[in-house]
Design a protein around this motif. Structure first.
Motif, PDB file in Angstrom:
ATOM      1  N   ASP A   3      12.566   0.980  -6.773  1.00  0.00           N
ATOM      2  CA  ASP A   3      12.514   0.073  -5.617  1.00  0.00           C
ATOM      3  C   ASP A   3      13.027   0.760  -4.350  1.00  0.00           C
ATOM      4  OD1 ASP A   3      11.473  -1.925  -7.190  1.00  0.00           O
ATOM      5  OD2 ASP A   3      13.360  -3.034  -7.387  1.00  0.00           O
ATOM      6  N   ALA A   4      14.124   1.495  -4.468  1.00  0.00           N
ATOM      7  CA  ALA A   4      14.716   2.168  -3.302  1.00  0.00           C
ATOM      8  C   ALA A   4      13.776   3.238  -2.753  1.00  0.00           C
ATOM      9  CB  ALA A   4      16.063   2.783  -3.670  1.00  0.00           C
ATOM     10  N   ALA A   5      13.182   4.033  -3.636  1.00  0.00           N
ATOM     11  CA  ALA A   5      12.272   5.101  -3.200  1.00  0.00           C
ATOM     12  C   ALA A   5      11.063   4.518  -2.473  1.00  0.00           C
ATOM     13  CB  ALA A   5      11.823   5.940  -4.389  1.00  0.00           C
ATOM     14  N   ILE A   6      10.488   3.480  -3.029  1.00  0.00           N
ATOM     15  CA  ILE A   6       9.290   2.863  -2.444  1.00  0.00           C
ATOM     16  C   ILE A   6       9.629   2.156  -1.135  1.00  0.00           C
ATOM     17  CG2 ILE A   6       7.502   1.099  -2.781  1.00  0.00           C
ATOM     18  CD1 ILE A   6       7.568   1.867  -5.798  1.00  0.00           C
ATOM     19  N   SER A   7      10.770   1.450  -1.107  1.00  0.00           N
ATOM     20  CA  SER A   7      11.112   0.711   0.107  1.00  0.00           C
ATOM     21  C   SER A   7      11.462   1.649   1.263  1.00  0.00           C
ATOM     22  CB  SER A   7      12.264  -0.265  -0.151  1.00  0.00           C
ATOM     23  OG  SER A   7      13.495   0.416  -0.203  1.00  0.00           O
ATOM     24  N   GLY A   8      11.813   2.892   0.961  1.00  0.00           N
ATOM     25  CA  GLY A   8      12.150   3.850   2.007  1.00  0.00           C
ATOM     26  C   GLY A   8      10.953   4.531   2.634  1.00  0.00           C
ATOM     27  N   LEU A   9       9.775   4.339   2.052  1.00  0.00           N
ATOM     28  CA  LEU A   9       8.564   5.011   2.546  1.00  0.00           C
ATOM     29  C   LEU A   9       8.029   4.381   3.832  1.00  0.00           C
ATOM     30  CD1 LEU A   9       6.604   5.340  -0.823  1.00  0.00           C
ATOM     31  CD2 LEU A   9       7.527   7.243   0.532  1.00  0.00           C
ATOM     32  N   CYS A  10       7.531   5.219   4.725  1.00  0.00           N
ATOM     33  CA  CYS A  10       6.777   4.724   5.881  1.00  0.00           C
ATOM     34  C   CYS A  10       5.419   4.248   5.370  1.00  0.00           C
ATOM     35  CB  CYS A  10       6.539   5.857   6.887  1.00  0.00           C
ATOM     36  SG  CYS A  10       7.959   6.230   7.910  1.00  0.00           S
ATOM     37  N   ILE A  11       4.790   3.373   6.133  1.00  0.00           N
ATOM     38  CA  ILE A  11       3.458   2.905   5.759  1.00  0.00           C
ATOM     39  C   ILE A  11       2.514   4.101   5.796  1.00  0.00           C
ATOM     40  CG2 ILE A  11       1.513   1.452   6.452  1.00  0.00           C
ATOM     41  CD1 ILE A  11       3.675  -0.506   7.558  1.00  0.00           C
ATOM     42  N   GLY A  12       1.792   4.294   4.711  1.00  0.00           N
ATOM     43  CA  GLY A  12       0.868   5.417   4.595  1.00  0.00           C
ATOM     44  C   GLY A  12       0.270   5.422   3.208  1.00  0.00           C
ATOM     45  N   PRO A  13      -0.490   6.459   2.874  1.00  0.00           N
ATOM     46  CA  PRO A  13      -1.174   6.496   1.573  1.00  0.00           C
ATOM     47  C   PRO A  13      -0.241   6.346   0.369  1.00  0.00           C
ATOM     48  CG  PRO A  13      -1.925   8.301   2.990  1.00  0.00           C
ATOM     49  CD  PRO A  13      -0.793   7.625   3.705  1.00  0.00           C
ATOM     50  N   CYS A  14       0.918   6.965   0.415  1.00  0.00           N
ATOM     51  CA  CYS A  14       1.858   6.902  -0.709  1.00  0.00           C
ATOM     52  C   CYS A  14       2.385   5.478  -0.886  1.00  0.00           C
ATOM     53  CB  CYS A  14       3.006   7.893  -0.490  1.00  0.00           C
ATOM     54  SG  CYS A  14       4.116   8.047  -1.900  1.00  0.00           S
ATOM     55  N   ALA A  15       2.846   4.860   0.196  1.00  0.00           N
ATOM     56  CA  ALA A  15       3.355   3.489   0.138  1.00  0.00           C
ATOM     57  C   ALA A  15       2.247   2.527  -0.300  1.00  0.00           C
ATOM     58  CB  ALA A  15       3.916   3.075   1.495  1.00  0.00           C
ATOM     59  N   GLN A  16       1.035   2.746   0.193  1.00  0.00           N
ATOM     60  CA  GLN A  16      -0.090   1.886  -0.179  1.00  0.00           C
ATOM     61  C   GLN A  16      -0.386   2.002  -1.678  1.00  0.00           C
ATOM     62  OE1 GLN A  16      -2.883   3.478   2.647  1.00  0.00           O
ATOM     63  NE2 GLN A  16      -2.527   1.824   4.117  1.00  0.00           N
ATOM     64  N   TYR A  17      -0.343   3.235  -2.190  1.00  0.00           N
ATOM     65  CA  TYR A  17      -0.595   3.453  -3.609  1.00  0.00           C
ATOM     66  C   TYR A  17       0.431   2.689  -4.454  1.00  0.00           C
ATOM     67  CZ  TYR A  17      -0.895   5.624  -8.177  1.00  0.00           C
ATOM     68  OH  TYR A  17      -1.001   5.818  -9.531  1.00  0.00           O
ATOM     69  N   PHE A  18       1.718   2.842  -4.115  1.00  0.00           N
ATOM     70  CA  PHE A  18       2.773   2.195  -4.900  1.00  0.00           C
ATOM     71  C   PHE A  18       2.755   0.677  -4.750  1.00  0.00           C
ATOM     72  CE2 PHE A  18       5.073   6.435  -4.763  1.00  0.00           C
ATOM     73  CZ  PHE A  18       4.822   6.714  -6.099  1.00  0.00           C
ATOM     74  N   ALA A  19       2.217   0.162  -3.644  1.00  0.00           N
ATOM     75  CA  ALA A  19       2.088  -1.284  -3.471  1.00  0.00           C
ATOM     76  C   ALA A  19       1.059  -1.833  -4.465  1.00  0.00           C
ATOM     77  CB  ALA A  19       1.678  -1.615  -2.037  1.00  0.00           C
ATOM     78  N   ARG A  20       0.040  -1.024  -4.751  1.00  0.00           N
ATOM     79  CA  ARG A  20      -1.004  -1.435  -5.687  1.00  0.00           C
ATOM     80  C   ARG A  20      -0.618  -1.151  -7.140  1.00  0.00           C
ATOM     81  NH1 ARG A  20      -3.955   1.553  -2.150  1.00  0.00           N
ATOM     82  NH2 ARG A  20      -4.387   3.117  -3.730  1.00  0.00           N
ATOM     83  N   LYS A  21       0.058  -0.026  -7.364  1.00  0.00           N
ATOM     84  CA  LYS A  21       0.341   0.419  -8.736  1.00  0.00           C
ATOM     85  C   LYS A  21       1.801   0.855  -8.830  1.00  0.00           C
ATOM     86  CE  LYS A  21      -1.860   3.402 -12.243  1.00  0.00           C
ATOM     87  NZ  LYS A  21      -0.929   3.199 -13.250  1.00  0.00           N
ATOM     88  N   ARG A  22       2.659  -0.087  -9.197  1.00  0.00           N
ATOM     89  CA  ARG A  22       4.095   0.208  -9.291  1.00  0.00           C
ATOM     90  C   ARG A  22       4.356   1.099 -10.506  1.00  0.00           C
ATOM     91  NH1 ARG A  22       9.063  -0.804 -10.749  1.00  0.00           N
ATOM     92  NH2 ARG A  22      10.633  -1.619  -9.361  1.00  0.00           N
ATOM     93  N   PRO A  23       5.130   2.187 -10.313  1.00  0.00           N
ATOM     94  CA  PRO A  23       5.438   3.063 -11.453  1.00  0.00           C
ATOM     95  C   PRO A  23       6.291   2.341 -12.500  1.00  0.00           C
ATOM     96  CG  PRO A  23       6.399   3.914  -9.396  1.00  0.00           C
ATOM     97  CD  PRO A  23       5.730   2.640  -9.078  1.00  0.00           C
ATOM     98  N   ARG A  24       6.074   2.697 -13.762  1.00  0.00           N
ATOM     99  CA  ARG A  24       6.818   2.059 -14.854  1.00  0.00           C
ATOM    100  C   ARG A  24       8.116   2.802 -15.163  1.00  0.00           C
ATOM    101  NH1 ARG A  24       1.543   1.772 -16.361  1.00  0.00           N
ATOM    102  NH2 ARG A  24       1.702   3.633 -17.663  1.00  0.00           N
ATOM    103  N   SER A  25       8.236   4.044 -14.669  1.00  0.00           N
ATOM    104  CA  SER A  25       9.454   4.824 -14.935  1.00  0.00           C
ATOM    105  C   SER A  25       9.764   5.707 -13.733  1.00  0.00           C
ATOM    106  CB  SER A  25       9.250   5.704 -16.168  1.00  0.00           C
ATOM    107  OG  SER A  25       8.308   6.732 -15.877  1.00  0.00           O
TER     108      SER A  25
END
Length: 178
Positions: A119-141
């Motif tokens: 959650d911390a890693a994803i919430s720290g991202l600027c809006i962009g391809p990486c953040a968009q990817y994780f918004a669609r497909k949250r990592p399980r580990s």
């Protein structure tokens, strides 16, 4: 095994734990610990030690406590989930730079649940391809998060290099025709 060293920049209790264990594993006692400490100190810690008044310390326990008291405030406090959530990618900051900073902080945090790290890693991202990817497909580990982040870091670095190259070409640095 080498004698652990201490420069006054980290937690003195952790250093002492390592130092005492090393001395004891070689059969040393508190007398050896007190006499050998000078060899383990560097920088400001050695300056502190050499400035102790002669005969002011009479036991290992007293020397140990003096070291802790003097350097307790010099080490940083343990990293918490709040510290991790405060790590944010700056606008226009390369993803690789943010990810390295995040990993550095995470390495200092003990015992945080995978969900918190993710959650911390994803919430720290600027809006962009990486953040968009994780918004669609949250990592399980955390491992899955790190693997995907590495992929996005490589892509981001490559894109930045290509943009810089394009910019140079437009500035009149014409490419050779071959």
């Amino acid at each position: 095994t080498m004698l652990p060293t201490y420069d006054g920049q980290s937690n003195p209790r952790l250093f002492l734990l390592s130092y005492e264990t090393t001395i004891q594993s070689f059969g040393g006692n508190t007398f050896v610990m007190a006499k050998s400490l000078v060899m383990a100190l560097q920088g400001v810690a050695q300056v502190w030690y050499t400035s102790l008044k002669p005969n002011s310390i009479t036991s290992w326990q007293q020397l140990r406590q003096a070291l802790i008291s003097n350097f307790q405030g010099f080490h940083t406090e343990p990293v918490t989930a709040q510290t991790l959530f405060a790590c944010k990618q700056q606008l226009a900051e390369p993803l690789q730079t943010y990810f390295r900073r995040f990993l550095n902080i995470k390495a200092q945090a003990a015992g945080l649940a995978d969900e918190v790290v993710i959650d911390a890693a994803i919430s720290g991202l600027c809006i962009g391809p990486c953040a968009q990817y994780f918004a669609r497909k949250r990592p399980r580990s955390v491992q899955e998060l790190f693997d995907k982040m590495e992929e996005f870091c490589r892509a981001d670095t490559d894109l930045r290099l290509r943009k810089a190259e394009q910019y140079r070409d437009r500035k009149g640095n014409a490419r050779p025709p071959f």
